[in-house]
Design a protein around this motif. Structure first.
Motif, PDB file in Angstrom:
ATOM      1  N   MET A   1      59.022  50.045  23.459  1.00 49.30           N
ATOM      2  CA  MET A   1      57.668  49.967  22.537  1.00 49.30           C
ATOM      3  C   MET A   1      57.181  48.870  22.542  1.00 49.30           C
ATOM      4  O   MET A   1      55.781  48.493  23.124  1.00 49.30           O
ATOM      5  N   THR A   2      57.936  47.746  22.382  1.00 55.43           N
ATOM      6  CA  THR A   2      57.839  46.528  21.999  1.00 55.43           C
ATOM      7  C   THR A   2      57.637  45.997  23.370  1.00 55.43           C
ATOM      8  O   THR A   2      56.834  45.520  23.507  1.00 55.43           O
ATOM      9  N   CYS A   3      58.429  46.006  24.652  1.00 54.53           N
ATOM     10  CA  CYS A   3      58.117  45.470  25.670  1.00 54.53           C
ATOM     11  C   CYS A   3      56.894  46.781  26.543  1.00 54.53           C
ATOM     12  O   CYS A   3      55.530  45.456  26.849  1.00 54.53           O
ATOM     13  N   LEU A   4      55.938  47.172  26.327  1.00 50.78           N
ATOM     14  CA  LEU A   4      55.243  47.827  26.879  1.00 50.78           C
ATOM     15  C   LEU A   4      54.395  47.614  26.251  1.00 50.78           C
ATOM     16  O   LEU A   4      52.700  46.907  26.258  1.00 50.78           O
ATOM     17  N   GLY A   5      54.251  47.021  24.044  1.00 57.20           N
ATOM     18  CA  GLY A   5      52.874  46.125  23.686  1.00 57.20           C
ATOM     19  C   GLY A   5      53.370  44.836  24.571  1.00 57.20           C
ATOM     20  O   GLY A   5      51.556  44.400  24.555  1.00 57.20           O
ATOM     21  N   ILE A   6      53.850  44.372  24.659  1.00 55.15           N
ATOM     22  CA  ILE A   6      53.322  42.908  25.187  1.00 55.15           C
ATOM     23  C   ILE A   6      53.051  42.823  26.666  1.00 55.15           C
ATOM     24  O   ILE A   6      52.282  42.231  27.167  1.00 55.15           O
ATOM     25  N   ALA A   7      53.426  44.177  27.829  1.00 58.96           N
ATOM     26  CA  ALA A   7      53.118  44.092  28.968  1.00 58.96           C
ATOM     27  C   ALA A   7      51.971  44.499  28.663  1.00 58.96           C
ATOM     28  O   ALA A   7      51.065  43.827  28.854  1.00 58.96           O
ATOM     29  N   GLY A   8      51.557  44.940  27.961  1.00 56.05           N
ATOM     30  CA  GLY A   8      49.394  45.638  27.616  1.00 56.05           C
ATOM     31  C   GLY A   8      48.958  44.357  26.803  1.00 56.05           C
ATOM     32  O   GLY A   8      47.621  44.057  27.980  1.00 56.05           O
ATOM     33  N   VAL A   9      50.261  43.002  25.981  1.00 60.13           N
ATOM     34  CA  VAL A   9      48.802  41.951  25.875  1.00 60.13           C
ATOM     35  C   VAL A   9      48.701  41.124  26.901  1.00 60.13           C
ATOM     36  O   VAL A   9      48.073  40.294  27.480  1.00 60.13           O
ATOM     37  N   ILE A  10      49.866  40.571  28.013  1.00 61.04           N
ATOM     38  CA  ILE A  10      50.072  40.025  28.969  1.00 61.04           C
ATOM     39  C   ILE A  10      48.407  40.578  29.993  1.00 61.04           C
ATOM     40  O   ILE A  10      48.460  39.686  31.002  1.00 61.04           O
ATOM     41  N   ALA A  11      49.121  42.181  30.154  1.00 61.07           N
ATOM     42  CA  ALA A  11      47.961  42.688  31.077  1.00 61.07           C
ATOM     43  C   ALA A  11      46.578  41.993  30.573  1.00 61.07           C
ATOM     44  O   ALA A  11      45.239  41.866  31.623  1.00 61.07           O
ATOM     45  N   VAL A  12      45.958  41.830  29.140  1.00 56.63           N
ATOM     46  CA  VAL A  12      44.920  41.846  29.092  1.00 56.63           C
ATOM     47  C   VAL A  12      44.935  39.782  29.325  1.00 56.63           C
ATOM     48  O   VAL A  12      43.778  39.564  29.674  1.00 56.63           O
ATOM     49  N   ILE A  13      45.553  39.539  29.195  1.00 54.98           N
ATOM     50  CA  ILE A  13      45.353  38.434  29.708  1.00 54.98           C
ATOM     51  C   ILE A  13      45.478  38.014  30.801  1.00 54.98           C
ATOM     52  O   ILE A  13      43.936  36.960  31.416  1.00 54.98           O
ATOM     53  N   LEU A  14      45.966  38.782  31.596  1.00 55.21           N
ATOM     54  CA  LEU A  14      45.768  37.937  33.756  1.00 55.21           C
ATOM     55  C   LEU A  14      44.629  38.749  33.903  1.00 55.21           C
ATOM     56  O   LEU A  14      43.606  38.485  34.965  1.00 55.21           O
ATOM     57  N   PHE A  15      43.771  39.730  32.768  1.00 59.39           N
ATOM     58  CA  PHE A  15      42.465  40.392  32.934  1.00 59.39           C
ATOM     59  C   PHE A  15      41.348  39.275  33.613  1.00 59.39           C
ATOM     60  O   PHE A  15      40.266  39.250  34.163  1.00 59.39           O
ATOM     61  N   LEU A  16      41.364  39.258  31.877  1.00 63.46           N
ATOM     62  CA  LEU A  16      40.409  37.691  31.652  1.00 63.46           C
ATOM     63  C   LEU A  16      40.558  36.654  32.377  1.00 63.46           C
ATOM     64  O   LEU A  16      39.574  36.180  32.960  1.00 63.46           O
ATOM     65  N   GLN A  17      42.246  36.399  32.795  1.00 60.78           N
ATOM     66  CA  GLN A  17      41.975  34.675  33.898  1.00 60.78           C
ATOM     67  C   GLN A  17      41.804  35.698  35.137  1.00 60.78           C
ATOM     68  O   GLN A  17      40.591  34.731  36.118  1.00 60.78           O
ATOM     69  N   GLY A  18      42.198  36.285  35.492  1.00 57.09           N
ATOM     70  CA  GLY A  18      41.144  36.978  36.427  1.00 57.09           C
ATOM     71  C   GLY A  18      39.985  36.804  36.865  1.00 57.09           C
ATOM     72  O   GLY A  18      39.398  37.244  37.968  1.00 57.09           O
ATOM     73  N   PHE A  19      39.679  37.238  35.529  1.00 58.64           N
ATOM     74  CA  PHE A  19      37.908  37.362  35.505  1.00 58.64           C
ATOM     75  C   PHE A  19      37.226  36.655  36.060  1.00 58.64           C
ATOM     76  O   PHE A  19      36.112  36.200  36.710  1.00 58.64           O
ATOM     77  N   ARG A  20      38.103  35.354  35.326  1.00 60.44           N
ATOM     78  CA  ARG A  20      37.473  33.660  35.573  1.00 60.44           C
ATOM     79  C   ARG A  20      37.414  33.481  37.259  1.00 60.44           C
ATOM     80  O   ARG A  20      36.334  32.894  37.525  1.00 60.44           O
ATOM     81  N   GLU A  21      38.714  33.875  37.162  1.00 65.87           N
ATOM     82  CA  GLU A  21      39.242  33.587  39.409  1.00 65.87           C
ATOM     83  C   GLU A  21      38.191  34.180  39.965  1.00 65.87           C
ATOM     84  O   GLU A  21      37.480  33.281  41.110  1.00 65.87           O
ATOM     85  N   GLY A  22      38.228  35.282  39.277  1.00 59.75           N
ATOM     86  CA  GLY A  22      36.694  35.918  40.421  1.00 59.75           C
ATOM     87  C   GLY A  22      35.411  34.971  40.673  1.00 59.75           C
ATOM     88  O   GLY A  22      34.679  35.775  41.639  1.00 59.75           O
ATOM     89  N   LEU A  23      34.636  35.103  39.477  1.00 60.85           N
ATOM     90  CA  LEU A  23      33.494  34.380  39.522  1.00 60.85           C
ATOM     91  C   LEU A  23      33.645  32.743  40.118  1.00 60.85           C
ATOM     92  O   LEU A  23      32.798  32.740  40.551  1.00 60.85           O
ATOM     93  N   ASP A  24      34.924  32.243  39.834  1.00 60.10           N
ATOM     94  CA  ASP A  24      35.025  31.166  40.860  1.00 60.10           C
ATOM     95  C   ASP A  24      34.450  31.158  41.717  1.00 60.10           C
ATOM     96  O   ASP A  24      34.015  30.751  42.927  1.00 60.10           O
ATOM     97  N   THR A  25      35.820  32.308  42.683  1.00 57.94           N
ATOM     98  CA  THR A  25      35.396  32.778  43.821  1.00 57.94           C
ATOM     99  C   THR A  25      33.983  33.140  44.351  1.00 57.94           C
ATOM    100  O   THR A  25      33.771  32.961  45.512  1.00 57.94           O
ATOM    101  N   GLN A  26      33.399  34.017  43.393  1.00 51.21           N
ATOM    102  CA  GLN A  26      31.900  34.643  44.142  1.00 51.21           C
ATOM    103  C   GLN A  26      31.022  32.884  44.286  1.00 51.21           C
ATOM    104  O   GLN A  26      30.273  33.369  45.146  1.00 51.21           O
ATOM    105  N   LEU A  27      31.577  32.388  43.204  1.00 51.00           N
ATOM    106  CA  LEU A  27      30.132  31.197  43.427  1.00 51.00           C
ATOM    107  C   LEU A  27      30.459  30.198  44.940  1.00 51.00           C
ATOM    108  O   LEU A  27      29.689  29.840  45.508  1.00 51.00           O
ATOM    109  N   ARG A  28      31.835  30.072  44.784  1.00 53.49           N
ATOM    110  CA  ARG A  28      32.423  29.003  46.093  1.00 53.49           C
ATOM    111  C   ARG A  28      31.777  29.706  47.258  1.00 53.49           C
ATOM    112  O   ARG A  28      31.408  29.341  48.247  1.00 53.49           O
ATOM    113  N   ASN A  29      31.861  30.935  47.414  1.00 49.90           N
ATOM    114  CA  ASN A  29      31.964  31.439  48.432  1.00 49.90           C
ATOM    115  C   ASN A  29      29.652  31.895  48.903  1.00 49.90           C
ATOM    116  O   ASN A  29      30.303  32.176  50.306  1.00 49.90           O
ATOM    117  N   VAL A  30      29.146  31.464  47.943  1.00 53.79           N
ATOM    118  CA  VAL A  30      27.755  31.628  48.122  1.00 53.79           C
ATOM    119  C   VAL A  30      27.496  30.363  49.335  1.00 53.79           C
ATOM    120  O   VAL A  30      27.050  30.896  50.457  1.00 53.79           O
TER     121      VAL A  30
END
Length: 359
Positions: free
Chosen positions: A1-30
């Motif tokens: 359960m501890t491992c799954l809790g940490i994995a959830g936190v990592i997923a949220v961090i990756l998702f937010l950073q991936g959102f920022r990366e995606g925004l940068d990619t969309q802007l560059r591609n214009v």
């Protein structure tokens, strides 16, 4: 359960950073997706997004007379508001000639005749539109010729029309009476002759046509990315920072709770002569193993969330497995392990070995 809790936190961090990366990619591609060797703008305009550029019509002839230039394709950009069934959305309209449009369509075709428009998939899904449907703007009904894979920037989808369609739209739509208020030429997408040096032609263009600035597509792409980071960088950094703090607190709480639950086991180790530092080091090693196991699980969850987002909300691009986010998560994992191991230090240091032998 501890491992799954940490994995959830990592997923949220990756998702937010991936959102920022995606925004940068969309802007560059214009800029990068326009297919030009050089991009000419109004003097002083450095961006294709978030800036208004108006070039005199005769500039195209002046540009094409410069040595090394094969063709200068016109392109106009126009922000519009599309309304249908009481719902509204901003759209960035690209008016293109032989160059500047999307590379391919998902359904239908590129605009081939006057009065046709190619729309983004997010718009098609939002308003249930398909090739052949009407797409009315300011009282003028375009015909949807096709639907393109998600192409957007700053959460604004794109649409594409021809110059013939733009002129008809200006004359027949319910717009202001003075047509001079609307742009007819925003950018020139310059194609170079084979063997021409882009930097040399760029300097010659700016010297010969002083009313324009000329950029390499890669340079303008970086300008657009920098604009996006100026507008949203602080907000995204705050959200990601909060996610990291939450991760640290979660791991620390998990390990502190685990140490409290294992007081007897830790007390036995201390009674056997293990120093507190060695016991704390074992806790750090335990957290390191948990974080190591949680990272791939968190990556898998983040990829799943990104896929769901792409299907449900194609306007948003999430790229969680780019090198930048992954390196940050690995570094964060090391920090989590250290903080998680130190969190129960007070429990270990103040533990009385005699209490483990008391009934």
């Amino acid at each position: 359960m501890t491992c799954l809790g940490i994995a959830g936190v990592i997923a949220v961090i990756l998702f937010l950073q991936g959102f920022r990366e995606g925004l940068d990619t969309q802007l560059r591609n214009v800029a990068l997706d326009r297919g030009a060797d050089l991009i000419a703008t109004q003097e002083g305009v450095r961006n294709m997004i978030g800036a208004r550029s108006v070039i005199p019509q005769m500039t195209r002839d002046d540009v094409e007379r410069v040595t090394g230039v094969a063709t200068a394709h016109p392109m106009t950009t126009l922000p519009i508001i599309y309304e249908n069934s009481g719902r509204r959305t901003p759209i960035f309209l690209f008016v293109v000639d032989a160059l500047g449009g999307p590379r391919a369509t998902m359904a239908g075709t590129l605009p081939e005749t006057e009065g046709q428009v190619l729309i983004d998939r997010s718009v098609a899904r939002m308003f249930d539109l398909a090739p052949g449907d009407d797409f009315a703007i300011a009282g003028y009904a375009f015909e949807v010729s096709g639907v393109v894979e998600p192409t957007s920037a700053l959460w604004t989808p794109f649409a594409f029309v021809s110059f013939d369609s733009l002129l008809e739209f200006y004359f027949e739509a319910n717009l202001a009476d003075d047509i001079s208020a609307f742009p007819l030429l925003s950018y020139l997408l310059v194609e170079l002759e084979p063997g021409s040096d882009a930097q040399e032609v760029l300097r010659d263009l700016e010297a010969a046509v002083p009313e324009i600035d000329v950029y390499l597509p890669e340079e303008m792409a970086l300008n657009d990315e920098a604009l996006g980071r100026t507008m949203l960088g602080a907000l995204m950094a705050l959200l990601i920072g909060i996610a990291y703090v939450a991760g640290l607190l979660v791991v620390a709480l998990f390990m502190y709770t685990a140490a409290e639950a294992r007081r007897r086991d830790l007390g036995i180790l201390k009674a056997l002569g293990f120093p507190p530092a060695s016991i704390a080091l074992s806790v750090v090693a335990e957290v390191a193993l948990l974080v190591t196991a949680a990272i791939p699980v968190g990556i898998a969850v983040a990829l799943g969330l990104a896929a769901v987002t792409h299907v449900a909300m194609p306007l948003y691009l999430v790229q969680p497995v780019q090198p930048g986010p992954l390196l940050w998560v690995i570094g964060g994992g090391v920090l989590f392990a250290l903080v998680g191991g130190l969190a129960p230090w007070r429990v270990v240091r103040r533990l009385d070995p005699h209490e483990v032998f008391q009934g």
